[in-house]
Design a protein around this motif. Structure first.
Motif, PDB file in Angstrom:
ATOM      1  N   HIS A  16       0.797  -1.220   0.000  1.00 35.66           N
ATOM      2  CA  HIS A  16       0.000   0.000   0.000  1.00 35.66           C
ATOM      3  C   HIS A  16       0.832   1.274   0.000  1.00 35.66           C
ATOM      4  O   HIS A  16       0.274   2.369  -0.039  1.00 35.66           O
ATOM      5  CB  HIS A  16      -0.934   0.018   1.227  1.00 35.66           C
ATOM      6  CG  HIS A  16      -0.210  -0.022   2.537  1.00 35.66           C
ATOM      7  ND1 HIS A  16       0.022  -1.197   3.208  1.00 35.66           N
ATOM      8  CD2 HIS A  16       0.329   0.956   3.292  1.00 35.66           C
ATOM      9  CE1 HIS A  16       0.686  -0.928   4.320  1.00 35.66           C
ATOM     10  NE2 HIS A  16       0.882   0.368   4.400  1.00 35.66           N
ATOM     11  N   LEU A  17       2.156   1.180   0.036  1.00 34.99           N
ATOM     12  CA  LEU A  17       3.002   2.373  -0.002  1.00 34.99           C
ATOM     13  C   LEU A  17       3.761   2.436  -1.315  1.00 34.99           C
ATOM     14  O   LEU A  17       4.260   1.421  -1.818  1.00 34.99           O
ATOM     15  CB  LEU A  17       3.997   2.363   1.162  1.00 34.99           C
ATOM     16  CG  LEU A  17       3.434   2.606   2.560  1.00 34.99           C
ATOM     17  CD1 LEU A  17       4.541   2.521   3.594  1.00 34.99           C
ATOM     18  CD2 LEU A  17       2.738   3.957   2.638  1.00 34.99           C
ATOM     19  N   TRP A  18       3.847   3.655  -1.880  1.00 35.69           N
ATOM     20  CA  TRP A  18       4.556   3.888  -3.138  1.00 35.69           C
ATOM     21  C   TRP A  18       5.821   4.696  -2.861  1.00 35.69           C
ATOM     22  O   TRP A  18       5.772   5.754  -2.236  1.00 35.69           O
ATOM     23  CB  TRP A  18       3.662   4.618  -4.133  1.00 35.69           C
ATOM     24  CG  TRP A  18       2.530   3.764  -4.608  1.00 35.69           C
ATOM     25  CD1 TRP A  18       1.279   3.681  -4.095  1.00 35.69           C
ATOM     26  CD2 TRP A  18       2.570   2.829  -5.704  1.00 35.69           C
ATOM     27  NE1 TRP A  18       0.525   2.762  -4.786  1.00 35.69           N
ATOM     28  CE2 TRP A  18       1.289   2.226  -5.791  1.00 35.69           C
ATOM     29  CE3 TRP A  18       3.543   2.454  -6.622  1.00 35.69           C
ATOM     30  CZ2 TRP A  18       0.981   1.278  -6.748  1.00 35.69           C
ATOM     31  CZ3 TRP A  18       3.240   1.504  -7.578  1.00 35.69           C
ATOM     32  CH2 TRP A  18       1.975   0.924  -7.642  1.00 35.69           C
ATOM     33  N   TYR A  19       6.948   4.180  -3.343  1.00 33.43           N
ATOM     34  CA  TYR A  19       8.248   4.799  -3.111  1.00 33.43           C
ATOM     35  C   TYR A  19       8.697   5.514  -4.377  1.00 33.43           C
ATOM     36  O   TYR A  19       8.785   4.901  -5.448  1.00 33.43           O
ATOM     37  CB  TYR A  19       9.283   3.737  -2.730  1.00 33.43           C
ATOM     38  CG  TYR A  19       9.015   3.057  -1.416  1.00 33.43           C
ATOM     39  CD1 TYR A  19       9.753   3.371  -0.284  1.00 33.43           C
ATOM     40  CD2 TYR A  19       8.011   2.093  -1.286  1.00 33.43           C
ATOM     41  CE1 TYR A  19       9.512   2.742   0.941  1.00 33.43           C
ATOM     42  CE2 TYR A  19       7.766   1.464  -0.073  1.00 33.43           C
ATOM     43  CZ  TYR A  19       8.522   1.795   1.032  1.00 33.43           C
ATOM     44  OH  TYR A  19       8.280   1.170   2.228  1.00 33.43           O
ATOM     45  N   PRO A  20       9.010   6.830  -4.304  1.00 36.75           N
ATOM     46  CA  PRO A  20       9.478   7.553  -5.490  1.00 36.75           C
ATOM     47  C   PRO A  20      10.979   7.341  -5.718  1.00 36.75           C
ATOM     48  O   PRO A  20      11.768   7.320  -4.760  1.00 36.75           O
ATOM     49  CB  PRO A  20       9.171   9.016  -5.135  1.00 36.75           C
ATOM     50  CG  PRO A  20       9.247   9.061  -3.642  1.00 36.75           C
ATOM     51  CD  PRO A  20       8.800   7.713  -3.144  1.00 36.75           C
TER      52      PRO A  20
END
Length: 442
Positions: free
Chosen positions: A397-401
């Motif tokens: 559920h987390l998006w890393y740039p």
């Protein structure tokens, strides 16, 4: 009763910590007065739906840092596309002294109004009674005045809109936030309301003048608690660890002891102990178990604390990494801790249906404009035409740039739940803005 967000300047300045993510919420308010606040914001900016949509995205993603509420003003720092957050504020007119006098009489005259406020509720009857007396509690769309240090000339810009939406959530939790914005703090108001309420209770009534009156339950409980000693003050807040003593002496360290490395490890131990103590002093806080780290991951954690160059080099050698590879891993740790290391080198097989749903969410967020083109590689999305990537964490559920630097992908920011917020920051203000100038008003 002390409400969350009490500041240190009496009760005329309250500081609220950043609100948790609101991803998945259909609206920013659950109460009628919170929705009225949102209605005032959206009523004045019907031509700026793009900026409002981006403001909602920023608010849901947690881009709004701590919020300070004072009479007539709310301020916060809001993270945008640049490393330095923008200084954002909103102002509304304060109620005049004469209007406060009228409003306090309206509340004091009806016990139900006072009881509702004590329960952090604002009945519609209170607002209606105040309006009949000529006092408007909730602001109109013309009374909301935004300000932001960003270059966007939109009214409001997306950063100010994000602040407006988060203030609606604060109002939901505590209507005294609205009263403070209108000019009076909670303690000041309650003292005056109790005085007026007592005067109303003591006044004779007709036709039953002199009739025996009941006793308010609040007075009974107050009397029962009056004989109890006050609670002891909590320990002082601990903001950071103290300084670590230097280990250098005139004779120098004994052979085999690296004084600089030992000082660094002592400072790291003190900082971790200070974090644990600070957490223990937080009210109603459940203890958080520290993660069990491998030797390699713990070396990365130490490197993320910016040790002296010689210590960083020794850490790299100890885990068989190049200094550049260790610096890249340390950057990931600084943004997302141990979880961020999992997405550093290899993608994983994410659910294809979930990734398709993410693509559709991105298209909707661009609100009629051309969304960035994405190339999928398992759990990674590379933005075509930009040296940027979105990486889905193992937790799902987390998006890393990420950004490409000298041919290598480097972590580029903290992970967020809202994929559109991460993507917006990655592609702006670079070539995407030049290709789509309409996006300036997001």
């Amino acid at each position: 009763m002390t409400a969350p967000g009490s500041g240190n300047d009496g009760d005329r300045r309250r500081v609220f910590p950043p609100l948790p993510s609101a991803r998945g919420r259909r609206s920013f308010a659950d109460t009628w007065w919170g929705n009225a606040w949102v209605g005032a914001l959206e009523g004045q900016t019907r031509s700026a739906t793009g900026r409002l949509a981006r403001g909602r995205t920023y608010a849901r993603a947690g881009n709004v840092r701590e919020i300070t509420i004072s009479p007539g003003r709310a301020t916060a720092q809001v993270r945008g596309s640049l490393p330095t957050p923008y200084r954002t504020s909103m102002e509304i007119p304060q109620i005049t002294a004469a209007q406060w006098d009228v409003l306090l009489e309206v509340v004091a005259a009806r016990a139900g109004h006072l009881a509702a406020l004590l329960d952090r509720d604002m009945p519609t009857a209170l607002a209606d009674d105040a309006a009949e007396a000529g006092v408007r509690l909730l602001p109109s769309s013309r009374e909301l005045v935004p300000s932001c240090s960003c270059p966007d000339d939109g009214y409001p810009c997306k950063h100010a809109a994000a602040l407006y939406y988060q203030v609606a959530r604060l109002l939901d939790q505590d209507p005294f936030v609205l009263l403070l914005l209108r000019g009076r703090g909670e303690s000041e108001l309650m003292t005056e309301l109790h005085r007026r309420n007592a005067a109303w209770a003591a006044a004779p009534t007709t036709p039953a003048a002199g009739a025996r009156r009941g006793v308010a339950a609040r007075q009974v409980f107050a009397a029962a608690l009056a004989g109890l000693p006050p609670l002891p003050a909590p320990p002082p807040a601990l903001h950071q660890a103290g300084a670590v003593a230097h280990l250098t002496t005139t004779a120098g360290p004994v052979p085999g002891v690296d004084a600089e490395a030992l000082e660094f490890l002592a400072a790291d131990t003190a900082a971790r102990a200070a974090d644990m103590l600070r957490q223990a002093l937080l009210p109603d806080c459940e203890p958080v178990a520290l993660p069990v780290l491998s030797v390699a991951d713990d070396a990365v954690r130490l490197a993320a604390a910016s040790p002296p160059p010689e210590v960083s080099q020794r850490l790299a050698w100890g885990i068989h990494r190049t200094p550049t590879a260790l610096a890249r891993a340390a950057r990931a740790w600084q943004y997302g801790g141990a979880d961020a290391l999992v997405v550093l080198d290899e993608p994983w097989e994410a659910d294809p249906q979930f990734l398709c749903a993410v693509r559709e969410e991105i298209k909707r967020a661009w609100d009629g404009e051309r969304a960035p083109s994405l190339r999928a590689d398992k759990s990674w999305f590379t933005v075509i035409g930009h040296d940027v990537q979105l990486r889905l964490g193992r937790e799902g559920h987390l998006w890393y740039p990420y950004r490409k630097k000298h041919g290598t992908w480097w972590p580029a920011g903290i992970p967020q739940r809202d994929v559109t917020a991460v993507l917006s920051e990655l592609v702006a203000p670079d070539a995407a803005l030049a290709e789509h100038p309409r996006s300036k008003g997001f």
